[in-house]
Design a protein around this motif. Structure first.
Motif, short mmCIF file in Angstrom:
data_model
loop_
_atom_site.label_atom_id
_atom_site.label_comp_id
_atom_site.label_asym_id
_atom_site.label_seq_id
_atom_site.Cartn_x
_atom_site.Cartn_y
_atom_site.Cartn_z
N PRO A 23 0.82 -1.22 0.00
CA PRO A 23 0.00 0.00 0.00
C PRO A 23 0.85 1.26 0.00
CG PRO A 23 0.05 -0.97 2.20
CD PRO A 23 0.75 -1.94 1.28
N ARG A 24 0.22 2.35 -0.33
CA ARG A 24 0.89 3.65 -0.45
C ARG A 24 1.37 4.16 0.91
NH1 ARG A 24 0.77 7.95 -4.02
NH2 ARG A 24 -0.53 6.75 -5.47
N ILE A 25 2.62 4.66 0.95
CA ILE A 25 3.18 5.26 2.16
C ILE A 25 3.08 6.78 2.10
CG2 ILE A 25 5.25 5.53 3.57
CD1 ILE A 25 6.18 2.80 2.56
N ALA A 26 3.51 7.38 0.99
CA ALA A 26 3.53 8.84 0.84
C ALA A 26 2.26 9.32 0.12
CB ALA A 26 4.76 9.27 0.05
N PRO A 27 1.81 10.52 0.43
CA PRO A 27 0.62 11.06 -0.23
C PRO A 27 0.92 11.49 -1.66
CG PRO A 27 1.57 12.73 1.18
CD PRO A 27 2.36 11.46 1.42
N GLU A 28 -0.12 11.59 -2.46
CA GLU A 28 0.04 12.09 -3.84
C GLU A 28 0.42 13.56 -3.85
OE1 GLU A 28 -2.53 10.01 -7.14
OE2 GLU A 28 -3.84 10.70 -5.53
N ARG A 29 -0.14 14.30 -2.91
CA ARG A 29 0.13 15.74 -2.79
C ARG A 29 0.31 16.09 -1.33
NH1 ARG A 29 -3.74 15.02 -6.49
NH2 ARG A 29 -5.37 15.16 -4.91
N VAL A 51 5.38 13.41 10.51
CA VAL A 51 4.97 11.99 10.47
C VAL A 51 5.87 11.19 9.54
CG1 VAL A 51 3.11 10.41 9.84
CG2 VAL A 51 2.58 12.57 10.98
N LEU A 52 6.13 11.76 8.36
CA LEU A 52 6.95 11.11 7.33
C LEU A 52 8.11 12.05 6.99
CD1 LEU A 52 6.96 8.55 5.53
CD2 LEU A 52 5.69 9.87 3.82
N PRO A 53 9.23 11.95 7.72
CA PRO A 53 10.30 12.95 7.64
C PRO A 53 11.24 12.78 6.45
CG PRO A 53 10.86 11.33 9.29
CD PRO A 53 9.49 10.96 8.79
N PHE A 54 10.67 12.69 5.26
CA PHE A 54 11.45 12.68 4.03
C PHE A 54 11.50 14.12 3.51
CE2 PHE A 54 10.93 8.36 4.61
CZ PHE A 54 11.33 7.56 3.55
N ALA A 55 12.52 14.46 2.75
CA ALA A 55 12.56 15.77 2.10
C ALA A 55 11.38 15.87 1.13
CB ALA A 55 13.88 15.97 1.37
N CYS A 113 0.34 10.19 5.84
CA CYS A 113 -0.01 11.59 6.16
C CYS A 113 -1.51 11.78 6.39
CB CYS A 113 0.44 12.51 5.04
SG CYS A 113 2.23 12.64 4.85
N ALA A 114 -2.32 10.78 6.08
CA ALA A 114 -3.77 10.93 6.18
C ALA A 114 -4.18 11.23 7.63
CB ALA A 114 -4.46 9.67 5.68
N ARG A 115 -5.14 12.09 7.76
CA ARG A 115 -5.61 12.51 9.09
C ARG A 115 -6.96 11.88 9.41
NH1 ARG A 115 -1.03 14.75 11.32
NH2 ARG A 115 -0.05 16.17 9.82
N GLY A 116 -7.39 12.13 10.63
CA GLY A 116 -8.72 11.70 11.05
C GLY A 116 -8.91 10.21 11.13
N GLY A 117 -7.84 9.49 11.40
CA GLY A 117 -7.95 8.04 11.55
C GLY A 117 -8.07 7.28 10.25
N SER A 118 -7.84 7.97 9.12
CA SER A 118 -7.98 7.28 7.83
C SER A 118 -6.68 6.69 7.31
CB SER A 118 -8.57 8.24 6.79
OG SER A 118 -7.74 9.37 6.63
N TRP A 133 -3.67 4.21 6.71
CA TRP A 133 -3.43 2.76 6.75
C TRP A 133 -2.01 2.46 7.22
CZ3 TRP A 133 -5.70 0.08 1.75
CH2 TRP A 133 -7.09 0.22 1.74
N ILE A 134 -1.14 3.47 7.13
CA ILE A 134 0.28 3.27 7.41
C ILE A 134 0.72 4.15 8.58
CG2 ILE A 134 2.62 3.40 6.46
CD1 ILE A 134 0.95 1.25 5.15
N ASN A 135 1.47 3.58 9.49
CA ASN A 135 2.04 4.33 10.61
C ASN A 135 3.21 5.18 10.10
OD1 ASN A 135 2.51 5.15 13.25
ND2 ASN A 135 3.82 3.40 13.71
N GLY A 136 3.48 6.28 10.79
CA GLY A 136 4.60 7.14 10.42
C GLY A 136 5.89 6.70 11.09
#
Length: 290
Positions: A192-198, A204-208, A250-255, A257-260
Motif C-alpha cells: 500500500p501507499r506510504i507517501a501522499p500524492e500531494r 509523520v513522514l520525515p522525508f525531504a 499523512c492521512a488525518r482523522g484516523g484514515s 493505513w500506514i504508521n509514520g
C-alpha cells in the motif's frame, strides 16, 4: 386432506432448499489457506501478537487473518514473518528473541487451495535502506530530493535497479508454490501507499519534500515488478497501492493505513501498516477473491 398433504409437501421441499442453501453458504470456499510474506503481511505490534515465534511480529488482526475469517476458510496457516525476503521462503529465518521461523513454503500442502504472498520489499534491503537513510537527509535539503540523489550513481537509480532484480526472485517463489500446491489459487499482494500524492507531513513522514514523489515511484516500481512476476508466474496480482490512495501515512482523522516514523509497540511498527491498514488490504483481497 389432499390440499393439506400438498401444502406439507411444498413446505418440506422449501425447507430442504433453504437448509441446503444455508449449508452451502456456511461451507468454506477454501479448505486450506496459507499466508506467506514479510512484515507488511505479518503486522508487527498490531494487537494481538502471536508467539510462534514472537520475533515474527505476527498479528491476529493482520490481513490474512481478516481474509481467513471473511472466507470462513476451513483451515488457515499464517507463516508470514517480519524481515522475510524471498530467500525466507526456502530457508529458516532467524528472528529476535532467539527465535526461528521455518522456511515458509514448508506450510504448503498438496491440498492447499489458496495462497497469498506479500514479499519483495526486503530483498536487497530496499525498504530498510529507504527508511534508515532518507529521514536523516531531510535536514540538509528539506525541499529537495537528497535521498533520491544519494541512491543515484552515475545517473543510475540503484534502487530501481535492485527492484528489477526482485522480479525473477518472486517468479521463482511462485514456481515453487505451484509445485507444492498445484491446485491452489495464488495471489501476490502488493504494497500500500506510504507517501501522499500531494502535500507533505514531515512530522509523520520525515522525508525531504522532493523525495515524496520519488518514494511513491519506488513503491510503484516495486508493485509493477510484483505484478509482472505474478503475470509470468501463473498468479493473480492484488493492487493495494491504488486503493490505498488517501490512506497514506499523512492521512488525518484516523484514515491512515500506514504508521509514520514513531514506533508504537501497542499499535504498529514505524512505517508499517496499522490495524486499519490491514483491514483495508483485507477488503481489497476479499474483493479480488469474490
Amino acid at each position: 386432506m389432499r390440499n393439506t398433504r400438498l401444502l406439507v409437501a411444498v413446505v418440506s421441499a422449501a425447507t430442504l432448499l433453504v437448509t441446503t442453501a444455508a449449508a452451502a453458504s456456511a461451507a468454506p470456499r477454501f479448505h486450506h489457506y496459507v499466508a506467506l510474506g514479510d512484515s507488511y503481511t505479518s503486522g508487527p505490534f498490531i494487537p494481538v501478537q502471536r508467539l510462534d515465534p514472537l520475533g515474527c511480529g505476527r498479528s491476529t488482526a493482520n490481513y490474512p487473518s481478516v481474509v481467513a475469517d471473511g472466507l470462513h476458510a476451513g483451515e488457515f496457516t499464517d507463516v508470514s514473518c517480519a524481515g522475510a525476503d524471498t530467500g525466507s521462503m526456502t530457508r529458516p529465518q532467524q528472528v529476535p528473541f532467539n527465535g526461528t521461523n521455518a522456511p515458509q513454503l514448508g506450510a504448503l500442502r498438496i491440498d492447499t487451495d489458496l495462497v497469498t504472498l506479500g514479499i519483495g520489499g526486503n530483498d536487497f534491503d530496499v525498504f530498510g535502506r529507504l527508511v534508515s537513510t532518507c529521514p536523516g537527509l531531510r535536514a540538509g535539503d528539506p525541499t529537495g530530493n537528497p535521498c533520491e540523489e544519494h541512491f543515484t550513481s552515475n545517473g543510475v537509480d540503484t534502487v530501481k535497479t535492485a527492484i528489477a532484480n526482485i522480479e525473477p526472485r518472486v517468479e521463482a517463489v511462485l514456481a515453487a508454490v505451484h509445485q507444492r500446491s498445484p491446485g491452489a489459487r495464488v495471489l501476490v499482494v502488493g504494497y500500500p501507499r506510504i507517501a501522499p500524492e500531494r502535500g507533505y507531513c514531515p512530522d509523520v513522514l520525515p522525508f525531504a519534500d522532493g523525495d515524496y514523489a520519488w518514494l511513491s515511484r519506488v513503491e510503484s516500481d516495486l508493485n509493477q515488478a510484483l505484478a509482472d512476476a505474478a503475470s509470468n508466474g501463473d498468479a493473480e496480482f492484488v493492487d493495494t497501492f491504488g486503493p490505498s490512495r488517501g490512506h497514506d501515512a499523512c492521512a488525518r482523522g484516523g484514515s491512515a493505513w500506514i504508521n509514520g516514523k514513531d514506533q508504537n509497540v501497542f499499535e504498529a511498527a514505524a512505517y508499517h501498516p496499522l490495524k486499519a491498514g490491514m483491514a483495508g488490504v483485507a477488503a481489497v483481497v476479499l474483493k479480488s477473491l469474490r
